[in-house]
Each structure stands twice: as structure tokens, then as C-alpha cells.
Design a protein around this motif. Structure first.
Motif, mmCIF file in Angstrom:
data_model
loop_
_atom_site.group_PDB
_atom_site.id
_atom_site.type_symbol
_atom_site.label_atom_id
_atom_site.label_comp_id
_atom_site.label_asym_id
_atom_site.label_seq_id
_atom_site.Cartn_x
_atom_site.Cartn_y
_atom_site.Cartn_z
ATOM 1 N N PRO A 60 0.611 -1.414 0.041
ATOM 2 C CA PRO A 60 0.017 0.110 0.019
ATOM 3 C C PRO A 60 0.751 1.337 0.125
ATOM 4 C CG PRO A 60 0.161 -0.923 2.177
ATOM 5 C CD PRO A 60 0.969 -2.033 1.284
ATOM 6 N N SER A 61 0.322 2.287 -0.525
ATOM 7 C CA SER A 61 0.901 3.721 -0.496
ATOM 8 C C SER A 61 1.715 4.018 0.677
ATOM 9 C CB SER A 61 0.421 4.757 -0.891
ATOM 10 O OG SER A 61 -0.865 4.833 -0.236
ATOM 11 N N LYS A 62 0.829 3.683 1.950
ATOM 12 C CA LYS A 62 1.370 4.195 3.148
ATOM 13 C C LYS A 62 2.610 3.522 3.727
ATOM 14 C CE LYS A 62 -1.641 0.833 5.823
ATOM 15 N NZ LYS A 62 -2.801 0.906 6.748
ATOM 16 N N ALA A 63 2.884 2.307 2.964
ATOM 17 C CA ALA A 63 4.161 1.602 3.309
ATOM 18 C C ALA A 63 5.410 2.302 3.085
ATOM 19 C CB ALA A 63 4.093 0.257 2.467
ATOM 20 N N PHE A 64 5.432 3.390 2.131
ATOM 21 C CA PHE A 64 6.466 4.031 1.616
ATOM 22 C C PHE A 64 6.800 5.459 1.899
ATOM 23 C CE2 PHE A 64 4.959 1.173 -1.835
ATOM 24 C CZ PHE A 64 6.280 0.566 -2.259
ATOM 25 N N GLY A 65 7.933 5.867 2.276
ATOM 26 C CA GLY A 65 8.336 7.174 3.133
ATOM 27 C C GLY A 65 8.874 7.962 1.936
ATOM 28 N N SER A 66 9.399 9.013 2.551
ATOM 29 C CA SER A 66 9.893 9.951 1.695
ATOM 30 C C SER A 66 11.489 10.130 2.158
ATOM 31 C CB SER A 66 9.214 11.459 1.695
ATOM 32 O OG SER A 66 10.029 12.411 1.210
ATOM 33 N N LEU A 67 12.370 10.078 1.176
ATOM 34 C CA LEU A 67 13.992 10.260 1.218
ATOM 35 C C LEU A 67 14.147 11.878 1.905
ATOM 36 C CD1 LEU A 67 15.547 8.570 -1.591
ATOM 37 C CD2 LEU A 67 15.554 7.769 0.757
ATOM 38 N N ARG A 68 13.407 12.690 1.294
ATOM 39 C CA ARG A 68 13.523 14.210 1.690
ATOM 40 C C ARG A 68 13.104 14.594 3.160
ATOM 41 N NH1 ARG A 68 11.774 17.436 -3.870
ATOM 42 N NH2 ARG A 68 13.475 16.558 -5.202
ATOM 43 N N GLN A 69 12.175 13.856 3.487
ATOM 44 C CA GLN A 69 11.569 14.049 5.013
ATOM 45 C C GLN A 69 12.303 13.138 6.003
ATOM 46 O OE1 GLN A 69 7.490 13.794 4.758
ATOM 47 N NE2 GLN A 69 7.129 15.520 3.312
ATOM 48 N N ALA A 70 12.815 11.898 5.470
ATOM 49 C CA ALA A 70 13.673 11.076 6.506
ATOM 50 C C ALA A 70 14.867 11.541 7.235
ATOM 51 C CB ALA A 70 13.957 9.783 5.863
ATOM 52 N N THR A 71 14.695 11.325 8.439
ATOM 53 C CA THR A 71 15.854 11.641 9.422
ATOM 54 C C THR A 71 16.956 10.551 9.102
ATOM 55 O OG1 THR A 71 14.359 12.565 11.015
ATOM 56 C CG2 THR A 71 16.800 11.944 11.792
ATOM 57 N N ARG A 72 16.728 9.550 9.057
ATOM 58 C CA ARG A 72 17.646 8.488 8.736
ATOM 59 C C ARG A 72 17.393 7.642 7.636
ATOM 60 N NH1 ARG A 72 16.096 8.936 13.769
ATOM 61 N NH2 ARG A 72 17.598 9.742 15.396
ATOM 62 N N VAL A 73 18.057 7.147 6.814
ATOM 63 C CA VAL A 73 17.869 6.239 5.805
ATOM 64 C C VAL A 73 18.765 4.841 5.868
ATOM 65 C CG1 VAL A 73 17.913 5.718 3.187
ATOM 66 C CG2 VAL A 73 17.330 7.840 4.039
ATOM 67 N N PHE A 74 17.966 3.872 5.883
ATOM 68 C CA PHE A 74 18.667 2.459 5.972
ATOM 69 C C PHE A 74 18.781 1.613 4.692
ATOM 70 C CE2 PHE A 74 17.221 3.640 10.235
ATOM 71 C CZ PHE A 74 18.191 3.494 11.242
ATOM 72 N N ALA A 75 19.795 0.814 4.517
ATOM 73 C CA ALA A 75 19.797 0.003 3.454
ATOM 74 C C ALA A 75 19.938 -1.289 3.751
ATOM 75 C CB ALA A 75 20.687 0.531 2.313
ATOM 76 N N VAL A 76 19.299 -2.338 3.253
ATOM 77 C CA VAL A 76 19.650 -3.749 3.685
ATOM 78 C C VAL A 76 20.216 -4.428 2.337
ATOM 79 C CG1 VAL A 76 18.565 -5.946 4.350
ATOM 80 C CG2 VAL A 76 17.338 -3.716 4.969
ATOM 81 N N THR A 77 21.310 -5.097 2.732
ATOM 82 C CA THR A 77 22.081 -5.834 1.822
ATOM 83 C C THR A 77 21.958 -7.493 2.490
ATOM 84 O OG1 THR A 77 24.083 -6.649 1.083
ATOM 85 C CG2 THR A 77 24.344 -5.584 3.040
ATOM 86 N N HIS A 78 21.430 -8.091 1.612
ATOM 87 C CA HIS A 78 21.008 -9.481 1.862
ATOM 88 C C HIS A 78 21.018 -10.479 0.728
ATOM 89 C CE1 HIS A 78 16.922 -9.452 -0.145
ATOM 90 N NE2 HIS A 78 17.327 -7.976 0.022
ATOM 91 N N PRO A 79 21.247 -11.888 0.922
ATOM 92 C CA PRO A 79 21.108 -12.896 -0.161
ATOM 93 C C PRO A 79 19.790 -13.073 -0.437
ATOM 94 C CG PRO A 79 21.743 -14.029 1.789
ATOM 95 C CD PRO A 79 21.534 -12.332 2.462
ATOM 96 N N TRP A 80 19.361 -13.556 -1.710
ATOM 97 C CA TRP A 80 17.898 -13.906 -2.103
ATOM 98 C C TRP A 80 17.987 -15.499 -1.868
ATOM 99 C CZ3 TRP A 80 14.287 -11.857 -5.882
ATOM 100 C CH2 TRP A 80 13.950 -10.653 -5.735
#
Length: 240
Positions: free
Chosen positions: A15-35
Motif C-alpha cells: 500500500p502507498s502508506k508503506a513508502f516514506g520520503s527520502l527528503r523527509q527522512a531523518t535516517r535512511v537504512f539500506a539492507v544488503t542480503h542474499p536472495w
């Protein structure tokens, strides 16, 4: 929308509510993981439970709030169906192509707080170790160049040692501007790494070169080295 033990939804099913805004985010996390599966990275919800635990700890330490965002490729970029059918719209395919052509898949691990999930169950459909996978190896290297602290909770010693090794080279690179040691190490190892698509091998190398040039530009600017800035720009560094 994320159920315990259930596979996470793909990007276009959220759903659209699952997505945030990079411009408004205080912190951004990125997950590296195997498929762990061919068409889904986490069929049994193992990685999602690990991610929840890691974010739960981070929430207490960093006082996270609802504006913070997490990049997880399957939930952040349009994906094919669980049966492997490419039912993405033309717009969704363009979004993915734009992300890849703009080296998002590399730059996000250089600028965000990286969360590493390297666990690969023996019974997984895709059971190749984390560092033996081309994209994971690349993301691990880029994470080592990142000045933010990486989340290494529950990460194997092998991965920690790999990051430590490249962090040493990254520090030397920022001082000297010489990319050769990093690229030599990358070229020495990348040939033995596994990619779902062989063309990705060249893609990740081009990403690494682009990111290294940008790092060289930033390091020269921080030092006040005008000649170094000029050389980095002439070498193709992206100032954005």
C-alpha cells in the motif's frame, strides 16, 4: 502489511502508506542480503524477522521515528511475480531501469546506514554463501566505503573481516585518490562470484568505478585540494 513468518510483499503490491520520503527522512537504512529463493528473497520470512530485530535495537539506540525509511530491494523496486512471470507495467519496468542506470543499487549502500543480513540456511532454495554472490559482495564492498557505522549484529566473522579489509583500502584511497588497490582486489575476486545474469558482472564494476570516483572527488574537496578536485572531475566523477 507484514505478517509474522509470511513472505514479504513485493514493491508494487504494498500500500502507498508503506513508502516514506527520502527528503523527509531523518535516517535512511539500506539492507544488503542474499536472495534465498529464485523469485523471492525470503520465502519463509527468516530475513524479515532478523530485520525486525535489528531495527528494534536501532530504535532504542537511535530513537527512530516514522519518518525514517528502509531500502529493501524486493519491497523498494518493482519485481516479477512469485511464479517468475514478468507482470510489471511499462512504468514499473522504467522505474527499475532508471534506478539501475543511475547506479542507485550502489549509491544507496554508500550513503545510507547499512544493515547486513548474511544468514543463508542450508535448506534454502538458493544456498550459496553471502560473499559468494556477486551483488552481495559488491554491496559489502560499498558498505565498507561508507562513513556511517554498519550494523554487524549476528554477522559472520568472514563478512566482518572482508569489510575490515576494504575499509583499510578505502581509507588509503580517500587519502591518495588511487583507485587501483580497490579495483585490483575487486577484479581478482569478482570472477568467482555468482550472478543470476552474467551481464551484471560488468554492471557492478561500472558502479564501483563511479562510486570510487565520487569518493575521490569528495575526499579532495574536504582536503581543500583544488588540483585533486579538478583531476577527479576530469576523470568522470559525478558531483551530484
Amino acid at each position: 502489511f507484514l505478517k509474522d513468518g509470511a513472505p514479504m510483499p513485493r514493491c508494487q503490491d504494498l500500500p502507498s502508506k508503506a513508502f516514506g520520503s527520502l527528503r523527509q527522512a531523518t535516517r535512511v537504512f539500506a539492507v544488503t542480503h542474499p536472495w534465498l529463493g529464485r523469485w523471492h528473497p525470503d520465502p519463509k520470512g527468516i530475513q524479515m524477522e532478523t530485520l525486525r530485530a535489528k531495527l528494534g535495537k536501532a530504535k532504542k539506540q537511535l530513537m527512530l521515528d516514522e519518518s525514517d525509511v528502509v531500502f529493501f530491494d524486493y519491497m523498494s523496486l518493482p519485481q516479477v511475480s512469485l511464479a517468475g512471470k514478468d507482470d510489471r507495467t511499462a512504468e514499473e519496468k522504467q522505474r527499475l531501469a532508471t534506478a539501475l542506470s543511475g547506479d542507485l543499487m550502489g549509491r544507496i549502500y554508500l550513503t545510507a546506514r547499512v544493515i547486513i543480513i548474511d544468514e543463508v540456511p542450508k535448506e534454502a532454495e538458493s544456498s550459496k554463501p553471502y560473499l559468494d554472490r556477486g551483488w552481495c559482495y559488491f554491496e559489502c564492498i560499498v558498505a565498507s566505503m561508507n562513513t556511517f557505522p554498519r550494523d554487524l549484529m549476528w554477522v559472520t566473522k568472514e563478512v566482518k573481516d572482508q569489510i575490515a579489509s576494504f575499509r583499510g583500502m578505502s581509507g588509503q584511497f580517500r587519502e591518495s585518490g588511487d583507485m587501483k588497490p580497490i579495483l585490483d582486489a575487486f577484479d581478482r575476486d569478482i570472477g568467482a562470484k555468482a550472478f543470476a545474469s552474467e551481464s551484471d558482472r560488468a554492471v557492478v564494476r561500472s558502479f564501483l568505478v563511479s562510486l570510487a570516483r565520487s569518493q575521490r572527488l569528495v575526499a579532495a574537496a574536504v582536503r581543500g585540494d583544488e588540483d585533486g578536485v579538478t583531476e577527479a572531475l576530469e576523470d568522470g566523477a559525478d558531483p551530484r
